[in-house]
Scaffold this motif. Sequence first.
Motif, mmCIF file in Angstrom:
data_model
loop_
_atom_site.group_PDB
_atom_site.id
_atom_site.type_symbol
_atom_site.label_atom_id
_atom_site.label_comp_id
_atom_site.label_asym_id
_atom_site.label_seq_id
_atom_site.Cartn_x
_atom_site.Cartn_y
_atom_site.Cartn_z
ATOM 1 N N TYR A 126 -62.521 104.216 -15.513
ATOM 2 C CA TYR A 126 -61.840 104.980 -14.461
ATOM 3 C C TYR A 126 -62.717 105.030 -13.228
ATOM 4 O O TYR A 126 -63.945 105.095 -13.322
ATOM 5 C CB TYR A 126 -61.565 106.411 -14.958
ATOM 6 N N ALA A 177 -60.289 99.316 -16.929
ATOM 7 C CA ALA A 177 -59.300 99.997 -16.099
ATOM 8 C C ALA A 177 -58.662 99.005 -15.155
ATOM 9 O O ALA A 177 -59.206 97.937 -14.898
ATOM 10 C CB ALA A 177 -59.976 101.106 -15.329
ATOM 11 N N LEU A 206 -57.768 111.272 -14.827
ATOM 12 C CA LEU A 206 -59.089 111.077 -15.436
ATOM 13 C C LEU A 206 -59.043 111.455 -16.908
ATOM 14 O O LEU A 206 -59.496 110.710 -17.782
ATOM 15 C CB LEU A 206 -60.137 111.935 -14.706
ATOM 16 N N ALA A 220 -57.138 108.911 -18.884
ATOM 17 C CA ALA A 220 -57.892 107.665 -19.082
ATOM 18 C C ALA A 220 -58.953 107.845 -20.178
ATOM 19 O O ALA A 220 -59.139 106.960 -21.027
ATOM 20 C CB ALA A 220 -58.551 107.224 -17.769
#
Lengths: 226, 211
Positions: B149, B210, B190, B193
């Motif tokens: 991320y 990502a 966030l 992820a």
Amino acid sequence: MFGHKSFLTSLACALISCGPVHNEIRPDPAAIGNIRTIAVSFPQQGEFAVFNERAKANAAPAVAGMFGLVGLIGVAAVDAQNVSADGKQAKAFGASLEQVDCRAPLQSSFEHTLKEAKRFVAYVYNRPLERSETEGVDGILEFDIHHCGFRLVDQNKGEVAAFVELSAHMTPSGSRNAIWDDRESITGSDRYSLSTLNTDPELVRKEFIKVLQDAGARLANQLLYP
Amino acid sequence: MFKRTTFTIMVLLFSSGCALTTATLNVNYDSDTARKGPLSSMDAVRFSVASFKDARSDTARIGFKKNLYGMNMADILTKQPVEEVVRNAVISTLKANGHDVGEDGTFAIEGEVTKFWFDTQVNFWTIEFIGSANSTLRIYEKPSGTLVYERAYNGYYDEKSMGGLEGSWERVMNASLARMVESIMFDQDLVAALKDNTRKRGNGDNVAGAD
């Protein structure tokens, strides 16, 4: 008895020690703990704006100070020019958006985040609350959206980002003591040049909606995580 | 006598806090006030937090003292380097949200400070103090080093006052730092992820980087 010296000394002390005109109050666990039902209003749609040329005009006060009245007139003329330039840019961006609405995506995201958490029951309105709607709930919350749009975030690179500015005010029902009284300014994390945005209406739309959705979720999280 | 007194006090007023000397602010994130956010909703993990980089265009200062004409008079600095201030704030937030910070983390965090600036705007009746704290965080899965991320976070705070000295400026910068930290703590993408990566690792999947 209270002569000139005392007066001026007091004035000096008052001005130097002055606190902010507005003191922020943010939700805290003790204040929010007993609240389960909330009447929420988003009475204003907010004004779509671009703050780019105006944000660059940092030298204006210096010019005015150095050149007195002539400087002030000059600054006023430059200010008017900057406002006009920003206004034209705002119109151009507005044309990219199906609907220029600071409120709907933000309100929708706020409601969705609260609903998912199942912590509060929120009655949400896109208008000022009527008296009957403030009764029978534990808390009354109003979000005043001031502006949304794009503003200059990197003067060196001339890059802008989507933003929204609003005020939040919440009181327990039947009380005037605020448990949330603050201004929020939320800016998108991605930044672009105006030339990039002017040639990509879909990007303008995407960034605009995203910052409003992020803001709605963030406001809800202020309640969920006091 | 009155004129002399008036002049003396006005000089003191307008040169509030000795406009010609450097101001050094003790900007920091108060870990006692660190809040929990959606980041606390995931199972506790350990993060390794590397030293942050100061990627600002002007690393010599965080602002200027200005006179009433808006002219720069002296530098405003921080007691600690800004990259340390921001790094410590991120670490406090992770810990407040139930996570561990140390060597051999499940995730590694790298960060850079892109803006840390105090500004003053003189209005007709008030002075506006404006604090901005921006940083970019990158989170990598360990030991593969795959980027999980990346996001830029912004903290902005301003207040209007009839005047104010270094204590006010410090408060404004602390508030803008707290808002930046808040945007990390409230970042649901966030959390998604990190949860997704943890879930895939638990399933023994090959975890892709990502987007």
